[in-house]
Write a protein that holds these residues in place. Structure first.
Motif, PDB file in Angstrom:
ATOM      1  N   HIS A   1      -1.995 -14.765   3.699  1.00 41.06           N
ATOM      2  CA  HIS A   1      -2.305 -13.712   4.668  1.00 41.06           C
ATOM      3  C   HIS A   1      -1.008 -12.970   4.991  1.00 41.06           C
ATOM      4  CE1 HIS A   1      -6.292 -15.351   5.062  1.00 41.06           C
ATOM      5  NE2 HIS A   1      -5.740 -16.546   5.205  1.00 41.06           N
TER       6      HIS A   1
ATOM      7  N   ASN B   1       1.191  -8.788   4.613  1.00 48.91           N
ATOM      8  CA  ASN B   1       1.055  -7.352   4.803  1.00 48.91           C
ATOM      9  C   ASN B   1       1.716  -6.652   3.634  1.00 48.91           C
ATOM     10  OD1 ASN B   1       3.742  -5.887   5.513  1.00 48.91           O
ATOM     11  ND2 ASN B   1       3.864  -7.755   6.716  1.00 48.91           N
TER      12      ASN B   1
ATOM     13  N   LYS C   1      -6.310  -3.664  11.141  1.00 49.34           N
ATOM     14  CA  LYS C   1      -5.774  -3.966   9.812  1.00 49.34           C
ATOM     15  C   LYS C   1      -4.392  -3.384   9.545  1.00 49.34           C
ATOM     16  CE  LYS C   1     -10.209  -4.162   7.436  1.00 49.34           C
ATOM     17  NZ  LYS C   1     -11.014  -3.634   6.349  1.00 49.34           N
TER      18      LYS C   1
ATOM     19  N   ASN D   1      -4.549  -9.832   1.779  1.00 46.77           N
ATOM     20  CA  ASN D   1      -4.751 -11.213   1.371  1.00 46.77           C
ATOM     21  C   ASN D   1      -4.296 -11.356  -0.076  1.00 46.77           C
ATOM     22  OD1 ASN D   1      -6.058 -13.583   0.222  1.00 46.77           O
ATOM     23  ND2 ASN D   1      -7.159 -13.718   2.162  1.00 46.77           N
TER      24      ASN D   1
ATOM     25  N   THR E   1      -7.223 -12.838  -2.483  1.00 51.44           N
ATOM     26  CA  THR E   1      -8.327 -11.965  -2.882  1.00 51.44           C
ATOM     27  C   THR E   1      -7.841 -10.616  -3.388  1.00 51.44           C
ATOM     28  OG1 THR E   1      -8.581 -11.022  -0.661  1.00 51.44           O
ATOM     29  CG2 THR E   1      -9.857 -13.033  -1.177  1.00 51.44           C
TER      30      THR E   1
ATOM     31  N   ARG F   1      -7.035  -8.086  -1.581  1.00 48.30           N
ATOM     32  CA  ARG F   1      -7.768  -7.091  -0.810  1.00 48.30           C
ATOM     33  C   ARG F   1      -7.158  -6.945   0.574  1.00 48.30           C
ATOM     34  NH1 ARG F   1     -11.155  -4.447  -3.845  1.00 48.30           N
ATOM     35  NH2 ARG F   1     -13.002  -5.434  -4.640  1.00 48.30           N
ATOM     36  N   ALA F   2      -7.396  -5.772   1.176  1.00 46.20           N
ATOM     37  CA  ALA F   2      -7.020  -5.568   2.574  1.00 46.20           C
ATOM     38  C   ALA F   2      -7.840  -6.513   3.442  1.00 46.20           C
ATOM     39  CB  ALA F   2      -7.283  -4.123   2.984  1.00 46.20           C
ATOM     40  N   GLU F   3      -7.246  -6.920   4.559  1.00 44.19           N
ATOM     41  CA  GLU F   3      -7.959  -7.794   5.487  1.00 44.19           C
ATOM     42  C   GLU F   3      -7.509  -7.511   6.914  1.00 44.19           C
ATOM     43  OE1 GLU F   3      -7.154 -11.939   4.686  1.00 44.19           O
ATOM     44  OE2 GLU F   3      -5.097 -11.783   5.386  1.00 44.19           O
ATOM     45  N   SER F   4      -8.347  -7.917   7.858  1.00 43.33           N
ATOM     46  CA  SER F   4      -8.014  -7.778   9.271  1.00 43.33           C
ATOM     47  C   SER F   4      -6.991  -8.838   9.666  1.00 43.33           C
ATOM     48  CB  SER F   4      -9.270  -7.948  10.126  1.00 43.33           C
ATOM     49  OG  SER F   4     -10.199  -6.938   9.839  1.00 43.33           O
ATOM     50  N   TRP F   5      -6.268  -8.534  10.745  1.00 38.61           N
ATOM     51  CA  TRP F   5      -5.309  -9.506  11.275  1.00 38.61           C
ATOM     52  C   TRP F   5      -6.052 -10.671  11.908  1.00 38.61           C
ATOM     53  CZ3 TRP F   5      -1.360  -7.734   8.977  1.00 38.61           C
ATOM     54  CH2 TRP F   5      -1.012  -6.400   8.993  1.00 38.61           C
ATOM     55  N   SER F   6      -5.449 -11.837  11.878  1.00 37.84           N
ATOM     56  CA  SER F   6      -6.003 -12.977  12.608  1.00 37.84           C
ATOM     57  C   SER F   6      -5.855 -12.715  14.106  1.00 37.84           C
ATOM     58  CB  SER F   6      -5.249 -14.257  12.227  1.00 37.84           C
ATOM     59  OG  SER F   6      -3.919 -14.200  12.732  1.00 37.84           O
TER      60      SER F   6
END
Length: 161
Positions: free
Chosen positions: A70, A72, A103, A131, A134, A136-141
């Motif tokens: 995870h 950026n 994100k 990520n 994957t 791919r873009a992902e949201s922050w935890s």
């Protein structure tokens, strides 16, 4: 980038503004034929500061392995040059979290000559949650969102120039 990064700082909840997480001396590999930092290496310096910020905001999970992929990625950057930085000049970078959403985040890194406290350049970086597993873009935890909010509160006390 770890060859010149500051030691990792723990995120204690108390945040100084301006936030300084990166210090170095201008390296020979950053110097161009005009005997100063070349234009592209101002982005190198800003990238080091962003990496230090990301490791700090994630502490104590300060490695890619500990974060489980995870991360950026920098998707946009701008640099404004104001002063030369010759070989060996001590520098530090102040980092200000300008904004963030689910994100993305935007930081302003100011690159300072530590010897005479003059501003040499500034750089804005837009970063996207990503990520590595994957691709791919992902949201922050939620942890990262909470920490961004904590940092924004401290950055609001700093004057933006």
């Amino acid at each position: 980038m770890a060859e010149v990064d500051d030691p990792l700082f723990p995120l204690t909840g108390e945040i100084e503004a301006p936030l300084v997480l990166f210090r170095a001396n201008v390296c020979p590999e950053w110097i161009d034929e005009f005997d100063h930092v070349s234009f592209d290496h101002y982005l190198t310096i800003s990238g080091h500061a962003n990496w230090a910020f990301w490791n700090w905001i994630n502490s104590p999970e300060s490695t890619i392995e500990q974060r489980g992929g995870h991360e950026n990625v920098i998707v946009e950057s701008t640099v404004r040059y104001m002063r030369e930085l010759p070989l060996g000049t001590p520098i530090h970078v102040t980092t200000q979290l300008m904004s963030y959403d689910d994100k993305r985040y935007l930081v302003l890194n100011k690159i300072w000559n530590s010897g005479d406290e003059t501003l040499a350049a500034n750089s804005e970086l837009k970063c996207l949650g990503f990520n590595l597993n994957t691709r791919r873009a992902e949201s922050w935890s939620q942890k990262i969102k909470d920490r961004f909010e904590l940092v924004r509160g401290a950055c609001d006390r700093e004057t933006v120039v």
